[in-house]
Scaffold this active site. Structure first.
Site, mmCIF file in Angstrom:
data_model
loop_
_atom_site.group_PDB
_atom_site.id
_atom_site.type_symbol
_atom_site.label_atom_id
_atom_site.label_comp_id
_atom_site.label_asym_id
_atom_site.label_seq_id
_atom_site.Cartn_x
_atom_site.Cartn_y
_atom_site.Cartn_z
ATOM 1 N N SER A 260 50.711 40.375 35.935
ATOM 2 C CA SER A 260 51.000 39.058 36.502
ATOM 3 C C SER A 260 50.680 39.046 37.989
ATOM 4 C CB SER A 260 52.478 38.732 36.308
ATOM 5 O OG SER A 260 53.248 39.528 37.195
ATOM 6 N N LYS A 261 50.675 37.837 38.524
ATOM 7 C CA LYS A 261 50.448 37.644 39.958
ATOM 8 C C LYS A 261 51.477 38.453 40.765
ATOM 9 C CE LYS A 261 51.464 33.870 43.024
ATOM 10 N NZ LYS A 261 51.740 32.455 43.152
#
Ligand code: GLU
Length: 504
Positions: A260-261
């Site tokens: 994920s970011k």
């Protein structure tokens, strides 16, 4: 006759473009090019609550940077447009109405508050076969009541009437046979109260109307497949359904879940293709481009996240990838992202490409660090000299910057303890000799230096490191006489003079 291959990338423009998204683009692109087909970019922007200004343009820029340009799309045009779903609103409404009239979908008038109540009342509430008969929709209300509500302009959504007793299946090009029990699938909204379709309706209608032959998307969309399969069937288009491939996820470095970011921020590496500035708060999430990656390396490393050609080869150009790519060799399981390996790909690509290819990017990187390059011929020579030492393009600042600017500081610890009058005297004489030189070539410089070292009864090791530190500030860089030759006579002399003061 087989249909021409037509594939699509269908992003919702809601923010930065994750590397998993770019890999989806890449696999689509490779497949299309390999089969002489078309790659289409369709913007799925029907969720107006998630509209983010600038996000669509940003996606286009990312694709341009990667060199994965669509044959058809919002910018390229084409005969199946418009390619932005918000501009196709009327098309979807027609099909939603058709489904209602055939009993395959229905109007639902429940207010958000009513649905909230149901959720509170019934654990794991799903709007579907188990409860749809307790709710306010065209399956439970009389025809007259439905007409009255519609005439009065009561807000409604259209939901799919999902059968409760079917098994639906398809053959995924990567995962093989996949089947679903419709009993477990809820009656997804197809058309929202604002008249916009949901993703489910729009994706099916557009894949059909745009004659998409193969649809590749991230594995996270697999749970939506039964709704889509049912829609293809309900609309009578089963024979035209694209072949699907759900691509394996890109995982966190430890393999524990989807990358994920936030993982990027936590572990200090980018997950987006290019820097993304969130327009709501100005917050910038870093991208591979700005981090100093070459697009060739980025593409190469993404291809290897979940695919290989069956040999040990790791470095592939886009043309080789087009030639060798096949879905049969895409792994079923997720691919762990390894930033060190990603950097290795970049270093290999920096070594591989010609200096000309790097020139503009290196000049840009230097310029953002306030180093302006006037002589681009000289820059080419410098790039050739140092590129094997650079992993990221940003490394050219430390590896090439000193050709343009003298050192701001010196590694004095490496010189001072052994510095003495004899060495200082040597350098004063070296300057005098340098002044006399006509040509300022590395070979001559080296010969002159060595002769003087011998004349003075010194050892080459005594003065070589000090000379390097005088020219670049530290113990790094390519051959020291190459550096001197490139910075030129005047600058070499001036750097030695300045350093002699600092070394005192
Ligand atoms: N709009 C979806 C997304 O944002 C596309 C999924 C698909 O390709 O069907 O990823």
């Amino acid at each position: 006759m087989t249909n021409k291959v037509r594939v699509r990338f269908a992003p919702s423009p809601t923010g930065g473009l994750h590397l998993g998204g770019v890999r989806t683009v890449l696999f689509n692109y490779l497949f299309a090019k390999k089969h002489g087909g078309d790659f289409i970019l369709r913007i799925e922007d029907t969720d107006q609550t998630r509209f983010v200004p600038g996000a669509e343009e940003y996606i286009l820029n990312c694709l341009k940077w990667c060199g994965l340009n669509p044959d058809e799309g919002t910018e390229a045009g084409g005969e199946y447009g418009p390619y932005r779903q918000s501009e196709r609103k009327d098309i979807y409404k027609k099909f939603a109405d058709q489904l209602v009239s055939e009993g395959k979908a229905y109007y639902a008038f429940d207010t958000p508050e009513e649905l909230e109540e149901k959720r509170a009342e019934i654990p794991n509430f799903q709007y579907g076969h188990a409860f749809r008969h307790q709710l306010r929709n065209s399956l439970t209300l009389s025809k007259d009541e439905v007409h009255r509500l519609l005439d009065e302009g009561t807000p409604y959504v259209i939901r799919i009437n999902m059968p409760s007793d079917e098994t639906i299946s398809f053959t995924d090009l990567i995962r093989g046979f996949v089947s679903f029990d419709t009993m477990l699938v809820d009656d997804k909204v197809l058309l929202k109260a604002d008249g916009m379709p949901t993703y489910h309706l729009a994706v099916v209608v557009d894949d059909f109307l745009m004659k998409i032959t193969h649809a590749f998307r991230g594995e996270e969309w697999l749970p939506s497949a039964p709704v889509h399969l049912m829609l293809w069937k309900f609309l009578g288009w089963e024979d035209a359904m694209p072949q699907w491939a759900h691509l394996p996820l890109i995982l966190k470095p430890d393999g524990n879940g989807k990358l994920s970011k936030r993982d990027g921020a936590r572990l200090g590496f980018p997950v987006y293709a290019m820097n993304w500035a969130d327009p709501s708060n100005g917050e910038v999430t870093p991208g591979f481009r700005e981090m100093g990656f070459l697009p060739e390396a980025f593409i190469n490393l993404l291809a290897m996240l979940g695919w290989n050609d069956g040999t040990d080869q790791e470095i592939f150009s886009i043309d080789e990838l087009i030639e060798k790519f096949s879905l049969e060799r895409v792994n079923h399981s997720g691919a762990k992202f390894d930033f060190e390996k990603a950097k290795w790909f970049n270093a290999e690509w920096i070594k591989k490409v010609k200096a000309e290819h790097l020139r503009d990017e290196v000049a840009r990187v230097l310029s953002t660090n306030n180093i302006e390059v006037a002589d681009s011929g000289k820059l080419l020579q410098i790039i050739d000299l140092v590129k094997d030492r650079c992993t990221l393009l940003t490394d050219f600042v430390s590896q090439a910057g000193y050709f343009f600017q003298g050192p701001a500081s010196y590694d004095l610890d490496a010189v001072k303890p052994k510095w003495n009058d004899q060495k200082e005297g040597f350098f004063f004489e070296f300057i005098t000799e340098l002044e006399k030189l006509e040509a300022f070539e590395a070979v001559e410089l080296e010969a002159l230096f060595k002769k003087l070292v011998a004349d003075k009864g010194l050892k080459i090791g005594d003065v070589m490191l000090p000379l390097r530190i005088m020219l670049v500030g530290g113990k790094f860089g390519p051959a020291v006489f190459d550096i001197a030759s490139l910075v030129g006579k005047e600058e070499t002399v001036s750097r030695i003079q300045k350093a002699l003061v600092a070394f005192k």
